[in-house]
Scaffold this motif. Structure first.
Motif, PDB file in Angstrom:
ATOM      1  N   UNK A  50      97.970  24.214 -41.243  1.00 52.93           N
ATOM      2  CA  UNK A  50      97.687  22.356 -41.112  1.00 52.93           C
ATOM      3  C   UNK A  50      96.052  21.976 -42.105  1.00 52.93           C
ATOM      4  N   UNK A  51      95.251  23.369 -41.305  1.00 52.90           N
ATOM      5  CA  UNK A  51      93.737  23.390 -41.930  1.00 52.90           C
ATOM      6  C   UNK A  51      93.786  23.376 -43.984  1.00 52.90           C
ATOM      7  N   UNK A  52      94.756  23.737 -44.947  1.00 58.73           N
ATOM      8  CA  UNK A  52      94.529  24.244 -45.503  1.00 58.73           C
ATOM      9  C   UNK A  52      94.930  23.476 -46.338  1.00 58.73           C
ATOM     10  N   UNK A  53      95.616  22.416 -45.665  1.00 58.61           N
ATOM     11  CA  UNK A  53      96.033  20.683 -46.401  1.00 58.61           C
ATOM     12  C   UNK A  53      95.155  19.988 -46.077  1.00 58.61           C
ATOM     13  N   UNK A 241      92.423  34.337 -48.253  1.00 60.40           N
ATOM     14  CA  UNK A 241      91.986  33.569 -48.755  1.00 60.40           C
ATOM     15  C   UNK A 241      92.327  34.134 -50.483  1.00 60.40           C
ATOM     16  N   UNK A 242      92.995  35.207 -50.978  1.00 56.40           N
ATOM     17  CA  UNK A 242      93.814  35.202 -52.339  1.00 56.40           C
ATOM     18  C   UNK A 242      94.842  33.908 -52.017  1.00 56.40           C
ATOM     19  N   UNK A 243      95.503  33.735 -51.514  1.00 52.53           N
ATOM     20  CA  UNK A 243      96.377  32.798 -51.591  1.00 52.53           C
ATOM     21  C   UNK A 243      95.511  31.214 -51.505  1.00 52.53           C
ATOM     22  N   UNK A 244      94.857  31.197 -50.903  1.00 47.50           N
ATOM     23  CA  UNK A 244      93.991  29.547 -50.872  1.00 47.50           C
ATOM     24  C   UNK A 244      92.854  29.894 -52.259  1.00 47.50           C
ATOM     25  N   UNK A 245      92.476  30.666 -52.575  1.00 50.23           N
ATOM     26  CA  UNK A 245      92.031  30.471 -53.873  1.00 50.23           C
ATOM     27  C   UNK A 245      92.983  30.480 -55.183  1.00 50.23           C
ATOM     28  N   UNK A 246      94.198  30.947 -55.195  1.00 44.36           N
ATOM     29  CA  UNK A 246      94.976  30.613 -55.615  1.00 44.36           C
ATOM     30  C   UNK A 246      95.657  29.442 -56.581  1.00 44.36           C
ATOM     31  N   UNK A 247      95.051  28.697 -55.110  1.00 48.12           N
ATOM     32  CA  UNK A 247      95.351  27.384 -55.611  1.00 48.12           C
ATOM     33  C   UNK A 247      94.241  27.007 -56.024  1.00 48.12           C
TER      34      UNK A 247
END
Lengths: 273, 298
Positions: A50-53, A241-247
């Protein structure tokens, strides 16, 4: 075989490929590799938390707002700079590049100083009940500042090259200025405007330095995606960090493809007219 | 210019005095608020606590070290970038090889990528969790949280700057002059220095000036890879953040004023170079392939 006359292919291409490989491709490949090593379930649960979204929402909405503002103001600025001559226009023309030349951290602290409650603008705005600093509006202001030159600089050359005969023909047919702008000029500017829009939007999505000072950085409300990546790093949560950066990276690639497409169209369009 | 058309010809679209004045007025006011005010407020805030605080901030060893580090980074990253830009432009515009357009797109990728993503990407190459991390650790080579990392991240974000100025220009100039020089017996280097370089010098300088401004001001990418060690790996933009969050606003703005002055000089240099013709042969913005869609037949 003319192409074999000039020397230096292997040296220049070698240097280029080595540099691009080491500086650009290797790090991005490493990031993609790291994100891919997560596995689909973990990856999805990180990027859909939810925080990422919430961070995607505030980033995208602010970028849309900033781009819409820049569309109107950037077009007006480009119009004034190409059509009108007035004392100081050269100065204004030069100043348009200031957001590109001024480091983002510097822009960030000075915008915050202006829009904070005791600042020049903030004190006036807070009388009106508008809070800018430490709200999503502040994020938008920072994005407006950093991405303004894109639209001005893509529209300006097209506006300069516009054939006056087109307008004269429309005028001789009795069109009012507004009709001519809407039916003749604006359609000719559209490809350049779209290209400028996508550049401006892409820049806003990735902006970091100018925003973090003015944003307030509250999770779920004023935390942009780039900052969330930074926070995950500080927590040593490298996978997140890697996952959200990849977005962000994938979004950048999509925007790059869109921009290339729009600019190729813009070029073909201007070549034809 | 518009006076000429106000004679016999009807005024151009949008030339009615009222509309014209109104639009100029709006643009000037919004422009002053959005672009000029941030510049002015830096100066005002920097001196808000007087000359003494300003001078003592700049004399502070940490600030001096940050300035030193920023200058060293630029002195290393910009020349390397320049050599790369020239090499890339020479390879792409003087030869036909498969994949030229793809190479152009790859060179311009850093423009589209968030500096934070760039910084994170470097962590996964040289950090402990990265490809080379364990190897670097074994040989005790420090890249991240040290000068090499700062330089590498700066080189990433500015990779396209010089190449982007040179490629469209050299594409437009063609290959005839260089071919004539080499067929008269000049060596490759001689051809470059006496034939190509004089034709591209302003565009080259233009790219170098913009590249330098970006290197000195880069924040996001450098802040990930530098580790923010006060007095050691803090560049000037990072030092500004540190002072700002340390509630030393006047100090932060004093440091920022140095970068603002550099930005103003960058713009002056840019305008001067544009008068020499630099920055004119340019694709609309950043990433349209400069190579024509239909390749010329040899």
């Amino acid at each position: 075989m003319r192409r074999n006359v000039l020397p230096g292919l292997s040296l220049s291409l070698g240097v280029t490929l080595f540099y691009v490989g080491l500086i650009v491709v290797l790090p991005l490949a490493a990031l993609i590799f790291k994100a891919a090593s997560l596995g689909p379930v973990d990856y999805w649960s990180i990027i859909s938390s939810s925080r990422a979204v919430a961070s995607y929402r505030v980033t995208v909405l602010s970028a849309l707002g900033a781009t819409a503002f820049n569309l109107v103001f950037g077009l007006a600025l480009a119009w004034v700079l190409t059509r009108y001559r007035f004392p100081g226009w050269r100065l204004i023309d030069a100043m348009v590049d200031l957001p590109f030349a001024l480091p983002t951290a510097v822009a960030g602290i000075s915008l915050t100083a202006l829009f904070a409650n005791n600042g020049w603008f903030g004190s006036v705005l807070s009388e009106l009940g508008i809070k800018v600093a430490y709200t999503p509006l502040g994020i938008m202001v920072a994005m407006c500042f950093t991405s303004l030159p894109f639209i001005v600089r893509t529209v300006q050359p097209v506006l300069e090259d516009l054939d006056p005969a087109l307008e004269e023909a429309a005028q001789s047919l009795g069109g009012s200025d507004w009709t001519i702008f809407r039916k003749v000029i604006f359609p000719l500017l559209t490809p350049a405007l779209l290209a400028g829009l996508s550049l401006s939007f892409a820049r806003s999505l990735g902006e970091f330095g100018a925003i973090i000072f003015i944003a307030g950085n509250q999770p779920m409300s004023t935390e942009i995606t780039a900052l969330l990546v930074f926070i995950r790093l500080e927590e040593y949560d490298y996978q997140a960090a890697a996952a959200i950066a990849s977005v962000l990276l994938i979004t950048a690639f999509v925007m790059l493809a869109v921009t290339n497409l729009l600019q190729a169209r813009a070029l073909r369009y201007t070549a034809r007219s | 210019m518009s006076n000429a058309s106000s004679g016999r010809k009807p005024p151009r679209v949008g030339d009615q005095p009222l509309f014209r004045r109104l639009l100029i007025g709006i643009v000037l006011v919004v422009g002053a608020l959005l672009i000029l005010a941030p510049l002015i407020v830096i100066g005002v805030e920097a001196f808000s606590e007087g000359w003494r605080v300003y001078a003592s901030t700049l004399a502070d060893p940490d600030t001096r070290h940050a300035i030193f580090l920023t200058v060293v980074t630029a002195l290393i990253a910009v020349p390397i970038n320049t050599v790369f830009g020239i090499a890339a432009a020479w390879a792409i515009t003087k030869f036909d090889f498969p994949g030229r357009r793809f190479l152009l797109v790859v060179i311009e990728i850093p423009f589209s990528i968030s500096p934070i993503v760039a910084g994170v990407a470097y962590l996964f190459v040289y950090g402990l969790q990265g490809f080379f991390g364990p190897l670097l650790e074994a040989y005790d080579i420090k890249i991240l949280f040290a000068l090499p990392g700062i330089i590498l991240a700066s080189m990433f974000v500015t990779a396209p700057f010089v190449a982007r100025e040179l490629i469209p220009l050299m594409q437009a100039q063609g290959r005839d002059l260089e071919e004539a020089a080499t067929s008269l017996g000049a060596s490759g280097w001689r051809t470059f220095f006496s034939v190509t370089l004089p034709n591209i010098k302003w565009a080259l300088l233009y790219g170098v000036v913009l590249c330098n401004a970006r290197v000195m001001g880069e924040f996001g990418a450098v802040s990930v890879v530098s580790g923010n060690i006060r007095g050691q790996t803090n560049t000037l933009p990072l030092h500004i953040e540190l002072l700002y969050h340390d509630y030393q606003a006047a100090g932060a703005f004093a440091s920022a004023s140095i970068l603002a002055v550099i930005a103003v000089f960058t713009i002056i240099a840019k305008v001067a170079l544009e008068r020499q013709g630099a920055g004119r042969v340019r694709r609309p913005a950043l990433s349209t392939p400069a190579v024509p869609a239909v390749e010329p037949k040899p």
